[in-house]
Scaffold this motif. Sequence first.
Motif, PDB file in Angstrom:
ATOM      1  N   THR A 623       0.844  -1.191   0.000  1.00 17.16           N
ATOM      2  CA  THR A 623       0.000   0.000   0.000  1.00 17.16           C
ATOM      3  C   THR A 623       0.879   1.240   0.000  1.00 17.16           C
ATOM      4  N   VAL A 624       0.622   2.135  -0.946  1.00 17.28           N
ATOM      5  CA  VAL A 624       1.353   3.397  -1.040  1.00 17.28           C
ATOM      6  C   VAL A 624       0.400   4.524  -0.664  1.00 17.28           C
ATOM      7  N   THR A 625       0.803   5.352   0.290  1.00 11.26           N
ATOM      8  CA  THR A 625      -0.032   6.457   0.769  1.00 11.26           C
ATOM      9  C   THR A 625       0.701   7.777   0.613  1.00 11.26           C
ATOM     10  N   ASN A 626       0.008   8.767   0.062  1.00 11.93           N
ATOM     11  CA  ASN A 626       0.533  10.127  -0.003  1.00 11.93           C
ATOM     12  C   ASN A 626       0.235  10.793   1.334  1.00 11.93           C
ATOM     13  N   THR A 627       1.263  10.930   2.159  1.00 11.53           N
ATOM     14  CA  THR A 627       1.084  11.468   3.506  1.00 11.53           C
ATOM     15  C   THR A 627       1.312  12.965   3.580  1.00 11.53           C
ATOM     16  N   GLY A 628       1.537  13.606   2.426  1.00  7.35           N
ATOM     17  CA  GLY A 628       1.764  15.038   2.414  1.00  7.35           C
ATOM     18  C   GLY A 628       0.560  15.821   1.960  1.00  7.35           C
ATOM     19  N   ASP A 629       0.802  17.070   1.553  1.00  4.97           N
ATOM     20  CA  ASP A 629      -0.302  17.958   1.186  1.00  4.97           C
ATOM     21  C   ASP A 629      -0.276  18.386  -0.276  1.00  4.97           C
ATOM     22  N   VAL A 630       0.494  17.644  -1.090  1.00  3.37           N
ATOM     23  CA  VAL A 630       0.597  17.959  -2.517  1.00  3.37           C
ATOM     24  C   VAL A 630       0.414  16.674  -3.310  1.00  3.37           C
ATOM     25  N   ALA A 631      -0.278  16.733  -4.431  1.00  6.69           N
ATOM     26  CA  ALA A 631      -0.384  15.570  -5.305  1.00  6.69           C
ATOM     27  C   ALA A 631       0.989  15.223  -5.862  1.00  6.69           C
ATOM     28  N   GLY A 632       1.250  13.930  -6.001  1.00  2.00           N
ATOM     29  CA  GLY A 632       2.560  13.524  -6.497  1.00  2.00           C
ATOM     30  C   GLY A 632       2.585  12.070  -6.898  1.00  2.00           C
ATOM     31  N   LYS A 658       4.936   2.805 -10.847  1.00  2.00           N
ATOM     32  CA  LYS A 658       4.762   4.216 -10.508  1.00  2.00           C
ATOM     33  C   LYS A 658       3.282   4.510 -10.318  1.00  2.00           C
ATOM     34  N   VAL A 659       2.946   5.166  -9.222  1.00  2.00           N
ATOM     35  CA  VAL A 659       1.552   5.472  -8.930  1.00  2.00           C
ATOM     36  C   VAL A 659       1.434   6.942  -8.568  1.00  2.00           C
ATOM     37  N   ARG A 660       0.383   7.600  -9.052  1.00  2.00           N
ATOM     38  CA  ARG A 660       0.131   9.015  -8.786  1.00  2.00           C
ATOM     39  C   ARG A 660      -1.033   9.146  -7.816  1.00  2.00           C
ATOM     40  N   LEU A 661      -0.830   9.934  -6.761  1.00  2.00           N
ATOM     41  CA  LEU A 661      -1.814  10.010  -5.685  1.00  2.00           C
ATOM     42  C   LEU A 661      -2.080  11.452  -5.274  1.00  2.00           C
TER      43      LEU A 661
END
Length: 719
Positions: A623-632, A658-661
Amino acid sequence: MSSDTTATASDRPWTDTTSPPGDRARALVAAMTLEQKIAQLHGAMETIDIYALTAQAAESGADMDQLAAQIRIERHVAGIEELGIPRFRITNGPVGVGMGDGTPSPPATALPMTIGLAAGFDPELAHQYGTVIGDEAATLGQHVLEGPGVCLHRLPTAGRNFEYFSEDPYLSGVMGVAVARAIQDHGVIAMGKHYAVNDQEYERFRTDVEVDERTLRELYLLPFEMLVKDAGIAAMMSAYNRVRGTYATENRYLLHTVLREEWGFEGYVQSDFWSCRSAAPSINAGMDHEMPDAKWLNEANVKAALHDTSLEIETVDRALVRRYTQMFRLGQFERPYAPGQIDARRNGEVSRRIGEQIAVLLKNENRTLPLEGVGSIVVVGQTTFVDEACLGGGGSSKVDPLYTVRPMDGLREVLDGLGSTVALSKVTVADDLSNLEEARRAAAAADAVVIMAGLVATEGADQDDASMLHDQNRLIGEVGPVNPRTVVVLKDGNPVLMPWIDAVPAVLEVWNQGSEDGHVVADLLLGVVNPSGKLPTTYPRDWADTPFAGHPERYPGTDEGAGYPVIRYTEGLRMGYRWYQSEGITPLFPFGHGLSYTTFELSDLAVRPTTGDGTSPLTVEVTVTNTGDVAGAEVTQVYLGLPEAAAEPPRRLVGFAKVRLEPGASERVRVVVDPGATHHPLSVWDACTHGFVVLPGEYTVHVGTSSADTPLTATVTVG
């Protein structure tokens, strides 16, 4: 069918488009005279002494661009109108449609360097890249695009690393396959190069590469094997150098035994320009086509070889059938020569999107980037990097661009698009740093400083060392600390040493971007785009950390009495990140490294099955989670550690995704590792069976975001 069509098909069976390409090729060759056959074995350029010309250029200090400008290169094979054989037009690659048939070469879209494309870790990007090249080559009426290049970054200072993808064979193969497929989707022959171990430019016409079979198979031949088996590539280009004492163009083991008997290659082999060294030995070994002239495969030599039976006419026929089969396969005999106009705006937009996704954020302390909330920005650097778009890649692959976007123009346009009132200025620093104090004053007065630096490598010469030219390290070291918000933008095609790394808070590697340089860099600096690239090659902290320090036998080679340099790959499998991990050396930036304007977390690793016989695919999920405040975007990288009995380096790359979140979003990422895949992910080369084998034992799956950052592990047991 009309009577005219019937007569044509009967008298000229090779024109029957319903027949298989191989049958058509054999019918055509059977109808040719000996003189016509010989005329089709080689390029149509007037023969020159390239060796003498190269030596003269070296003595005078001319670079490969100047050398190429002196040579009127006719990159074609003359057509034979009475047989319907078209003029066979060839253009260089692989960073765009380079030096094509005609003088001057037709302009095209100057794409980012191939090393940068690999940093995208995204086969879809590679497909878009190949689509631009294939589309433009077809539009210009070219039949062959000499690329992709899949030699490896063994030597950090190699002159053609910018044309090659990576130090890792699997990454190189995946990206090369995607590019080749896209090129051939446009009816253009893709040509893998340079086969094989042309991993350095030093004395490339003379040097001998000595490498053991296991290292050759597991590393240096692997991406070529993938091109053959996974891309159905139509052509290969043989290298300049010797391999185990025999020139690559005469090396039957490589050109026939490996390429055709073992891999099943059905295309043709072209010599690199002037790499052919003989008539009968070359064509007997499996080289099918000499370029760009007839120095060796001319009428006198071929007829003499046929007369003394050192060459058979069946072998000549074989060479032609191989090439014509690929031409028929891709519809090139039926395609009229009608060059059109490239859609520069459309392809430029694709280049811009690719360029933005391959930049690597190497360092970003205190969230220096993106440059937000600043009132003034000063751009500092030498003219190559701040005044013009950095096209990169000297030599025969250099693209004549349809247009370019200069750095300052790109910044102004993007700032205007954002409605920004930031004051923008520039200081071009002289190559001798005579106005360095002016740059220091400007840096101190600005809210933010962007130092643009780098290097432009070239075919025909390796760098003397891994430092940037014209004392750019001193430039950065003296200007960087003046302002706490300094960003170094690197524009290069090779890893560079960074003795100043602790003096600046942010470093962004953008590579030699090509036509869209100004827009791409501006979008990244200003946060319009979030960088998501990963290093495709290791950046050493010091040259002493590389495999070549104190080992001249590894490079540049030693004269062992043969009269030419012999380069020995005695580091074996310990190349690239494998070297650093095997030796316990921490590089400056590891393979696979790349930061983002946001943060990511990997969790919940699952690997299935955990036991097996080594033939079933492994499914790796995380599982990949974007833990910040910007899409990436983040690249999940899967490495494999083999059993101790394999005597391998600690780990090898076997998969990535590669995954975009969006901020706060999560996605379950799956990577399948198939033991039967062309890159042999679980296998080692076995000398006894002369093949790849999976050994019993424990395999460790390492999952993370770089070769040095793999916090998640699992064990798989092969019985």
